[in-house]
Design a protein around this motif. Sequence first.
Motif, PDB file in Angstrom:
ATOM      1  N   HIS A 174       0.688  -1.196  -0.039  1.00 25.76           N
ATOM      2  CA  HIS A 174      -0.097   0.024   0.223  1.00 25.76           C
ATOM      3  C   HIS A 174       1.001   1.245  -0.047  1.00 25.76           C
ATOM      4  O   HIS A 174       0.234   2.192  -0.238  1.00 25.76           O
ATOM      5  N   GLY A 175       2.057   1.243   0.329  1.00 22.89           N
ATOM      6  CA  GLY A 175       2.974   2.239   0.626  1.00 22.89           C
ATOM      7  C   GLY A 175       2.768   2.868   1.966  1.00 22.89           C
ATOM      8  O   GLY A 175       1.983   2.316   2.926  1.00 22.89           O
ATOM      9  N   THR A 176       3.761   3.815   2.554  1.00 28.98           N
ATOM     10  CA  THR A 176       3.716   3.980   3.877  1.00 28.98           C
ATOM     11  C   THR A 176       2.573   4.770   4.525  1.00 28.98           C
ATOM     12  O   THR A 176       1.851   4.222   5.461  1.00 28.98           O
ATOM     13  N   PRO A 177       1.926   5.818   3.698  1.00 28.60           N
ATOM     14  CA  PRO A 177       1.103   6.426   4.244  1.00 28.60           C
ATOM     15  C   PRO A 177      -0.290   5.650   4.699  1.00 28.60           C
ATOM     16  O   PRO A 177      -0.797   5.863   5.683  1.00 28.60           O
ATOM     17  N   THR A 178      -0.616   4.765   3.493  1.00 27.58           N
ATOM     18  CA  THR A 178      -1.787   3.898   3.913  1.00 27.58           C
ATOM     19  C   THR A 178      -1.452   2.695   4.828  1.00 27.58           C
ATOM     20  O   THR A 178      -2.402   2.447   5.426  1.00 27.58           O
ATOM     21  N   ALA A 179      -0.383   2.115   4.871  1.00 29.29           N
ATOM     22  CA  ALA A 179       0.260   1.120   5.767  1.00 29.29           C
ATOM     23  C   ALA A 179       0.033   1.728   7.091  1.00 29.29           C
ATOM     24  O   ALA A 179      -0.424   1.082   8.044  1.00 29.29           O
ATOM     25  N   ILE A 180       0.358   2.940   7.276  1.00 34.20           N
ATOM     26  CA  ILE A 180       0.333   3.731   8.758  1.00 34.20           C
ATOM     27  C   ILE A 180      -1.202   3.799   9.344  1.00 34.20           C
ATOM     28  O   ILE A 180      -1.640   3.000  10.384  1.00 34.20           O
ATOM     29  N   ARG A 181      -2.093   3.885   8.223  1.00 35.71           N
ATOM     30  CA  ARG A 181      -3.405   3.895   8.703  1.00 35.71           C
ATOM     31  C   ARG A 181      -3.997   2.524   8.737  1.00 35.71           C
ATOM     32  O   ARG A 181      -4.690   1.935   9.841  1.00 35.71           O
ATOM     33  N   VAL A 182      -3.476   1.578   7.773  1.00 39.38           N
ATOM     34  CA  VAL A 182      -4.143   0.183   7.790  1.00 39.38           C
ATOM     35  C   VAL A 182      -3.803  -0.479   9.101  1.00 39.38           C
ATOM     36  O   VAL A 182      -4.484  -1.239   9.924  1.00 39.38           O
ATOM     37  N   VAL A 183      -2.330  -0.629   9.257  1.00 42.60           N
ATOM     38  CA  VAL A 183      -1.755  -1.207  10.353  1.00 42.60           C
ATOM     39  C   VAL A 183      -2.104  -0.583  11.937  1.00 42.60           C
ATOM     40  O   VAL A 183      -2.536  -1.326  12.773  1.00 42.60           O
TER      41      VAL A 183
END
Length: 140
Positions: free
Chosen positions: A37-46
């Motif tokens: 997902h890329g870092t910004p989306t990964a921050i949200r998802v995780v």
Amino acid sequence: MTSSDSFPDLMARVMTEAAHFGHREHVHLSWLAVHLHGTPTAIRVVSEGIRRTARYVGAPQKYHATVSRAWIECVGHHVHERPTDDFATFLSRNPALLDKRLLLRFYRSATLAGEVARRRWTRPDLAPFPWQRAAPGTCR
């Protein structure tokens, strides 16, 4: 994001090889999420997934906003620095990520132990992350 890339699916992929969710699994989960997902989306998802899971198991105090995001950003830095589709290769290139105390290079322990850092993102107060510096560096 496809349905197979949701937090529960990412966790299932990580846990197929693990008996419990420890630090290595957190790094693996972060790597998968950043890779997909890329870092910004990964921050949200995780972050949202871990927060929901902690609440569900009756341990909301286990979620730490700053620690979760800092690890995802650190993993993301390395994913973008030297991409690979293989987690074992990623770890062999970045063994420092397996050191649970790595964040103490950037944060004072008192900061991470504080309630503010638990509830919301807090920037490093000891040293900036390598990607925040003017000169290139590594999170090692």
